[in-house]
Write a protein that holds these residues in place. Structure first.
Motif, PDB file in Angstrom:
ATOM      1  N   GLY A 212       0.830  -1.199   0.000  1.00  0.00           N
ATOM      2  CA  GLY A 212       0.000   0.000   0.000  1.00  0.00           C
ATOM      3  C   GLY A 212       0.862   1.245   0.000  1.00  0.00           C
ATOM      4  N   ILE A 213       0.211   2.397  -0.210  1.00  0.00           N
ATOM      5  CA  ILE A 213       0.963   3.649  -0.179  1.00  0.00           C
ATOM      6  C   ILE A 213       1.235   4.038   1.268  1.00  0.00           C
ATOM      7  N   ASN A 214       2.292   4.762   1.481  1.00  0.00           N
ATOM      8  CA  ASN A 214       2.700   5.227   2.806  1.00  0.00           C
ATOM      9  C   ASN A 214       2.991   4.084   3.772  1.00  0.00           C
ATOM     10  N   VAL A 215       3.446   2.943   3.212  1.00  0.00           N
ATOM     11  CA  VAL A 215       3.799   1.772   4.010  1.00  0.00           C
ATOM     12  C   VAL A 215       5.179   1.304   3.544  1.00  0.00           C
ATOM     13  N   VAL A 216       6.087   1.097   4.487  1.00  0.00           N
ATOM     14  CA  VAL A 216       7.402   0.563   4.127  1.00  0.00           C
ATOM     15  C   VAL A 216       7.222  -0.912   3.759  1.00  0.00           C
ATOM     16  N   PRO A 217       7.621  -1.305   2.551  1.00  0.00           N
ATOM     17  CA  PRO A 217       7.430  -2.701   2.153  1.00  0.00           C
ATOM     18  C   PRO A 217       8.308  -3.637   2.972  1.00  0.00           C
ATOM     19  N   ASN A 218       7.756  -4.810   3.306  1.00  0.00           N
ATOM     20  CA  ASN A 218       8.549  -5.795   4.044  1.00  0.00           C
ATOM     21  C   ASN A 218       9.346  -6.685   3.104  1.00  0.00           C
ATOM     22  N   LYS A 219       9.063  -6.573   1.804  1.00  0.00           N
ATOM     23  CA  LYS A 219       9.747  -7.400   0.819  1.00  0.00           C
ATOM     24  C   LYS A 219       9.750  -6.673  -0.521  1.00  0.00           C
ATOM     25  N   ILE A 220      10.879  -6.730  -1.205  1.00  0.00           N
ATOM     26  CA  ILE A 220      11.000  -6.182  -2.565  1.00  0.00           C
ATOM     27  C   ILE A 220      11.668  -7.242  -3.422  1.00  0.00           C
TER      28      ILE A 220
ATOM     29  N   ASN B 122      26.478  -5.998  -0.530  1.00  0.00           N
ATOM     30  CA  ASN B 122      27.040  -4.871   0.227  1.00  0.00           C
ATOM     31  C   ASN B 122      25.947  -3.934   0.735  1.00  0.00           C
ATOM     32  N   GLN B 123      24.962  -3.638  -0.098  1.00  0.00           N
ATOM     33  CA  GLN B 123      23.865  -2.760   0.319  1.00  0.00           C
ATOM     34  C   GLN B 123      23.012  -3.436   1.383  1.00  0.00           C
ATOM     35  N   SER B 124      22.806  -4.744   1.228  1.00  0.00           N
ATOM     36  CA  SER B 124      22.048  -5.492   2.226  1.00  0.00           C
ATOM     37  C   SER B 124      22.753  -5.454   3.574  1.00  0.00           C
ATOM     38  N   ASN B 125      24.068  -5.640   3.566  1.00  0.00           N
ATOM     39  CA  ASN B 125      24.839  -5.563   4.820  1.00  0.00           C
ATOM     40  C   ASN B 125      24.807  -4.161   5.410  1.00  0.00           C
ATOM     41  N   LYS B 126      24.935  -3.152   4.567  1.00  0.00           N
ATOM     42  CA  LYS B 126      24.947  -1.756   5.022  1.00  0.00           C
ATOM     43  C   LYS B 126      23.650  -1.393   5.743  1.00  0.00           C
ATOM     44  N   TYR B 127      22.517  -1.834   5.187  1.00  0.00           N
ATOM     45  CA  TYR B 127      21.220  -1.464   5.750  1.00  0.00           C
ATOM     46  C   TYR B 127      20.607  -2.573   6.607  1.00  0.00           C
ATOM     47  N   LYS B 128      21.409  -3.603   6.885  1.00  0.00           N
ATOM     48  CA  LYS B 128      21.000  -4.700   7.755  1.00  0.00           C
ATOM     49  C   LYS B 128      19.678  -5.351   7.301  1.00  0.00           C
ATOM     50  N   THR B 129      19.658  -5.699   6.032  1.00  0.00           N
ATOM     51  CA  THR B 129      18.499  -6.377   5.462  1.00  0.00           C
ATOM     52  C   THR B 129      18.901  -7.778   5.014  1.00  0.00           C
ATOM     53  N   LYS B 130      17.926  -8.591   4.716  1.00  0.00           N
ATOM     54  CA  LYS B 130      18.171  -9.937   4.227  1.00  0.00           C
ATOM     55  C   LYS B 130      18.047  -9.928   2.709  1.00  0.00           C
ATOM     56  N   ILE B 131      18.959 -10.625   2.043  1.00  0.00           N
ATOM     57  CA  ILE B 131      18.891 -10.713   0.584  1.00  0.00           C
ATOM     58  C   ILE B 131      18.972 -12.173   0.159  1.00  0.00           C
ATOM     59  N   ILE B 132      18.194 -12.508  -0.846  1.00  0.00           N
ATOM     60  CA  ILE B 132      18.282 -13.819  -1.488  1.00  0.00           C
ATOM     61  C   ILE B 132      18.579 -13.534  -2.956  1.00  0.00           C
ATOM     62  N   PHE B 133      19.755 -13.921  -3.406  1.00  0.00           N
ATOM     63  CA  PHE B 133      20.189 -13.660  -4.779  1.00  0.00           C
ATOM     64  C   PHE B 133      20.087 -14.958  -5.570  1.00  0.00           C
ATOM     65  N   LYS B 134      19.250 -14.958  -6.617  1.00  0.00           N
ATOM     66  CA  LYS B 134      19.038 -16.154  -7.421  1.00  0.00           C
ATOM     67  C   LYS B 134      19.312 -15.848  -8.889  1.00  0.00           C
ATOM     68  N   THR B 135      19.806 -16.836  -9.586  1.00  0.00           N
ATOM     69  CA  THR B 135      19.959 -16.719 -11.038  1.00  0.00           C
ATOM     70  C   THR B 135      19.294 -17.920 -11.690  1.00  0.00           C
TER      71      THR B 135
END
Length: 108
Positions: free
Chosen positions: A22-30, A57-70
């Protein structure tokens, strides 16, 4: 990180960005989806590693979780414009009054 045509052999594209509920809501997942194409397999591997490093690096900087898939790797190919196959297709186009033009396109 450069997006688009990064050099004469390689293109990087992030075509889909999905997230939020929704608008004005920080997304929990992108979820970001894109593609990397190159004529050069070494450059392909180097660019893929660079993309993964930037996101980690950005995930570590902002303390977020990342799943990188190819997925969906294609080794690419080149058609010889003097091959019988291409000559036959060109002759069909000529009979239909369609001008034939050969262009490079990205693979690998």
């Amino acid at each position: 990180m450069i997006i688009g045509k990064t050099d004469k052999n390689t293109k990087i594209n992030i075509g889909l960005i999905n997230g939020g509920s929704g608008i004005n809501v920080v997304p929990n997942k992108i979820v970001l989806s894109g593609e990397l194409r190159s004529y050069n397999k070494v450059q392909f591997k180097n660019k893929l590693k660079r993309i993964e490093d930037v996101f980690n690096n950005q995930s570590n900087k902002y303390k977020t979780k990342i799943i990188f898939k190819t997925s969906g790797f294609c080794p690419g190919y080149i058609h010889n414009t003097f091959s019988e196959f291409i000559k036959n297709i060109s002759n069909i186009f000529k009979d239909l009054n369609i001008k034939t033009q050969f262009d490079d396109s990205f693979g690998v």
